[in-house]
Design a protein around this motif. Structure first.
Motif, PDB file in Angstrom:
ATOM      1  N   ARG A 110       0.834  -1.224   0.000  1.00  0.00           N
ATOM      2  CA  ARG A 110       0.000   0.000   0.000  1.00  0.00           C
ATOM      3  C   ARG A 110       0.858   1.259   0.000  1.00  0.00           C
ATOM      4  N   ILE A 111       1.920   1.221  -0.812  1.00  0.00           N
ATOM      5  CA  ILE A 111       2.809   2.371  -0.970  1.00  0.00           C
ATOM      6  C   ILE A 111       2.622   2.942  -2.371  1.00  0.00           C
ATOM      7  N   LEU A 112       2.402   4.248  -2.410  1.00  0.00           N
ATOM      8  CA  LEU A 112       2.213   4.973  -3.664  1.00  0.00           C
ATOM      9  C   LEU A 112       3.360   5.964  -3.842  1.00  0.00           C
ATOM     10  N   ILE A 113       3.950   5.974  -5.031  1.00  0.00           N
ATOM     11  CA  ILE A 113       4.981   6.954  -5.381  1.00  0.00           C
ATOM     12  C   ILE A 113       4.493   7.695  -6.613  1.00  0.00           C
ATOM     13  N   VAL A 114       4.486   9.019  -6.528  1.00  0.00           N
ATOM     14  CA  VAL A 114       4.042   9.856  -7.647  1.00  0.00           C
ATOM     15  C   VAL A 114       5.156  10.839  -7.974  1.00  0.00           C
ATOM     16  N   GLN A 115       5.571  10.856  -9.231  1.00  0.00           N
ATOM     17  CA  GLN A 115       6.571  11.811  -9.716  1.00  0.00           C
ATOM     18  C   GLN A 115       5.846  12.917 -10.450  1.00  0.00           C
ATOM     19  N   TYR A 116       6.008  14.155  -9.960  1.00  0.00           N
ATOM     20  CA  TYR A 116       5.377  15.322 -10.572  1.00  0.00           C
ATOM     21  C   TYR A 116       6.329  15.919 -11.590  1.00  0.00           C
ATOM     22  N   GLY A 117       5.842  16.190 -12.783  1.00  0.00           N
ATOM     23  CA  GLY A 117       6.681  16.805 -13.807  1.00  0.00           C
ATOM     24  C   GLY A 117       7.661  15.811 -14.382  1.00  0.00           C
ATOM     25  N   SER A 118       7.208  15.005 -15.317  1.00  0.00           N
ATOM     26  CA  SER A 118       8.043  13.977 -15.924  1.00  0.00           C
ATOM     27  C   SER A 118       8.879  14.588 -17.045  1.00  0.00           C
ATOM     28  N   PHE A 119      10.192  14.587 -16.863  1.00  0.00           N
ATOM     29  CA  PHE A 119      11.139  15.085 -17.853  1.00  0.00           C
ATOM     30  C   PHE A 119      12.205  14.014 -18.036  1.00  0.00           C
ATOM     31  N   PRO A 120      12.803  13.860 -19.244  1.00  0.00           N
ATOM     32  CA  PRO A 120      13.759  12.779 -19.481  1.00  0.00           C
ATOM     33  C   PRO A 120      14.858  12.669 -18.426  1.00  0.00           C
ATOM     34  N   GLY A 121      15.493  13.759 -18.046  1.00  0.00           N
ATOM     35  CA  GLY A 121      16.566  13.691 -17.054  1.00  0.00           C
ATOM     36  C   GLY A 121      16.074  13.238 -15.694  1.00  0.00           C
ATOM     37  N   TRP A 122      14.959  13.802 -15.240  1.00  0.00           N
ATOM     38  CA  TRP A 122      14.415  13.410 -13.937  1.00  0.00           C
ATOM     39  C   TRP A 122      13.848  11.996 -14.001  1.00  0.00           C
ATOM     40  N   ASP A 123      13.275  11.573 -15.130  1.00  0.00           N
ATOM     41  CA  ASP A 123      12.768  10.205 -15.258  1.00  0.00           C
ATOM     42  C   ASP A 123      13.894   9.199 -15.031  1.00  0.00           C
ATOM     43  N   ALA A 124      15.037   9.417 -15.674  1.00  0.00           N
ATOM     44  CA  ALA A 124      16.173   8.507 -15.517  1.00  0.00           C
ATOM     45  C   ALA A 124      16.671   8.512 -14.078  1.00  0.00           C
ATOM     46  N   LYS A 125      16.721   9.693 -13.467  1.00  0.00           N
ATOM     47  CA  LYS A 125      17.169   9.796 -12.072  1.00  0.00           C
ATOM     48  C   LYS A 125      16.186   9.085 -11.142  1.00  0.00           C
ATOM     49  N   MET A 126      14.885   9.246 -11.374  1.00  0.00           N
ATOM     50  CA  MET A 126      13.869   8.596 -10.539  1.00  0.00           C
ATOM     51  C   MET A 126      13.929   7.087 -10.694  1.00  0.00           C
ATOM     52  N   ASP A 127      14.106   6.599 -11.931  1.00  0.00           N
ATOM     53  CA  ASP A 127      14.231   5.154 -12.156  1.00  0.00           C
ATOM     54  C   ASP A 127      15.441   4.591 -11.420  1.00  0.00           C
ATOM     55  N   ALA A 128      16.571   5.291 -11.465  1.00  0.00           N
ATOM     56  CA  ALA A 128      17.786   4.837 -10.753  1.00  0.00           C
ATOM     57  C   ALA A 128      17.564   4.871  -9.241  1.00  0.00           C
ATOM     58  N   LEU A 129      16.888   5.897  -8.755  1.00  0.00           N
ATOM     59  CA  LEU A 129      16.583   6.017  -7.332  1.00  0.00           C
ATOM     60  C   LEU A 129      15.725   4.840  -6.884  1.00  0.00           C
ATOM     61  N   LEU A 130      14.669   4.531  -7.616  1.00  0.00           N
ATOM     62  CA  LEU A 130      13.777   3.431  -7.241  1.00  0.00           C
ATOM     63  C   LEU A 130      14.455   2.072  -7.361  1.00  0.00           C
ATOM     64  N   ALA A 131      15.436   1.961  -8.246  1.00  0.00           N
ATOM     65  CA  ALA A 131      16.158   0.682  -8.382  1.00  0.00           C
ATOM     66  C   ALA A 131      16.942   0.368  -7.111  1.00  0.00           C
ATOM     67  N   ARG A 132      17.325   1.398  -6.331  1.00  0.00           N
ATOM     68  CA  ARG A 132      18.103   1.179  -5.099  1.00  0.00           C
ATOM     69  C   ARG A 132      17.228   0.928  -3.881  1.00  0.00           C
ATOM     70  N   ALA A 133      15.910   0.902  -4.058  1.00  0.00           N
ATOM     71  CA  ALA A 133      14.999   0.707  -2.935  1.00  0.00           C
ATOM     72  C   ALA A 133      15.150  -0.689  -2.335  1.00  0.00           C
ATOM     73  N   THR A 134      14.972  -0.746  -1.022  1.00  0.00           N
ATOM     74  CA  THR A 134      14.931  -2.024  -0.306  1.00  0.00           C
ATOM     75  C   THR A 134      13.659  -2.057   0.552  1.00  0.00           C
ATOM     76  N   PHE A 135      13.304  -3.222   1.018  1.00  0.00           N
ATOM     77  CA  PHE A 135      12.104  -3.396   1.836  1.00  0.00           C
ATOM     78  C   PHE A 135      12.438  -4.229   3.061  1.00  0.00           C
ATOM     79  N   SER A 136      11.753  -3.908   4.158  1.00  0.00           N
ATOM     80  CA  SER A 136      11.970  -4.705   5.381  1.00  0.00           C
ATOM     81  C   SER A 136      10.799  -5.646   5.585  1.00  0.00           C
TER      82      SER A 136
END
Length: 192
Positions: A166-192
């Motif tokens: 039940r976790i929602l992530i919303v990226q406001y203002g999708s731009f190519p540079g920020w999209d790539a940065k957000m994808d890399a950020l989410l790839a490093r996510a871990t869960f407990s």
């Protein structure tokens, strides 16, 4: 940029920083040397110059990730606790404003129009949907083209929804540079 405009930008940025309370909590091993966001079972290391505001006094910046002068680039919400005070719509790519959990009309949040300062959204078109990774998990993913009352705020919004967590992530203002940065950020996510 005029001196008056620069002073206003600095004052607004400092005011927002002073009014928000960054999340406190134990650093996870992957985020031990920098800022991070812990939301529900999600542990997300952030870029060195980013902040995560767990709660702000007015509630407008709750769950916001910010960098530089941008007040809310993305929002992370734990919907297990978010719907306790008011009814919510669950995220879904099957409805036009599927990233928006409120029951009223969403606003057009962009880097230039943070929560509380944005015009109402007037339309939404799903451009892309499917599944996308958040660390080791797959999330329901969608990208919408959003039109706004103020056409200067028209933009695209990306959403990741983990229904079991039940976790929602919303990226406001999708731009190519920020999209790539957000994808890399989410790839490093871990869960407990």
């Amino acid at each position: 940029m005029s001196f008056r405009h620069l002073v206003l930008v600095v004052a607004v940025t400092l005011g927002v920083a002073a009014c928000s309370t960054p999340a406190e909590g134990p650093a996870t091993p992957s985020a031990a040397n920098g800022p991070h966001a812990n939301v529900g079972s999600l542990h997300l290391p952030l870029p060195a110059d980013a902040t995560y505001t767990e709660h702000s006094p007015d509630g407008l910046l709750d769950g916001c990730i910010a960098e530089g002068t941008v007040v809310c680039e993305a929002r992370i919400v734990d919907l297990r606790t978010a719907g306790a005070d008011a009814p919510i719509n669950l995220p879904s790519t099957k409805r036009p404003f599927g990233w928006y959990t409120g029951t009223d009309l969403p606003t057009c949040i962009t880097p230039a129009s943070p929560p509380g300062k944005a015009a109402e959204a007037t339309g939404s078109e799903l451009l892309d949907s499917g599944f996308a990774p958040i660390g080791p998990k797959k999330a329901e993913y969608g990208r919408w083209k959003v039109t706004c009352e103020n056409s200067a705020q028209n933009n695209q919004i990306r959403m990741w929804w983990l229904p079991n967590s039940r976790i929602l992530i919303v990226q406001y203002g999708s731009f190519p540079g920020w999209d790539a940065k957000m994808d890399a950020l989410l790839a490093r996510a871990t869960f407990s």
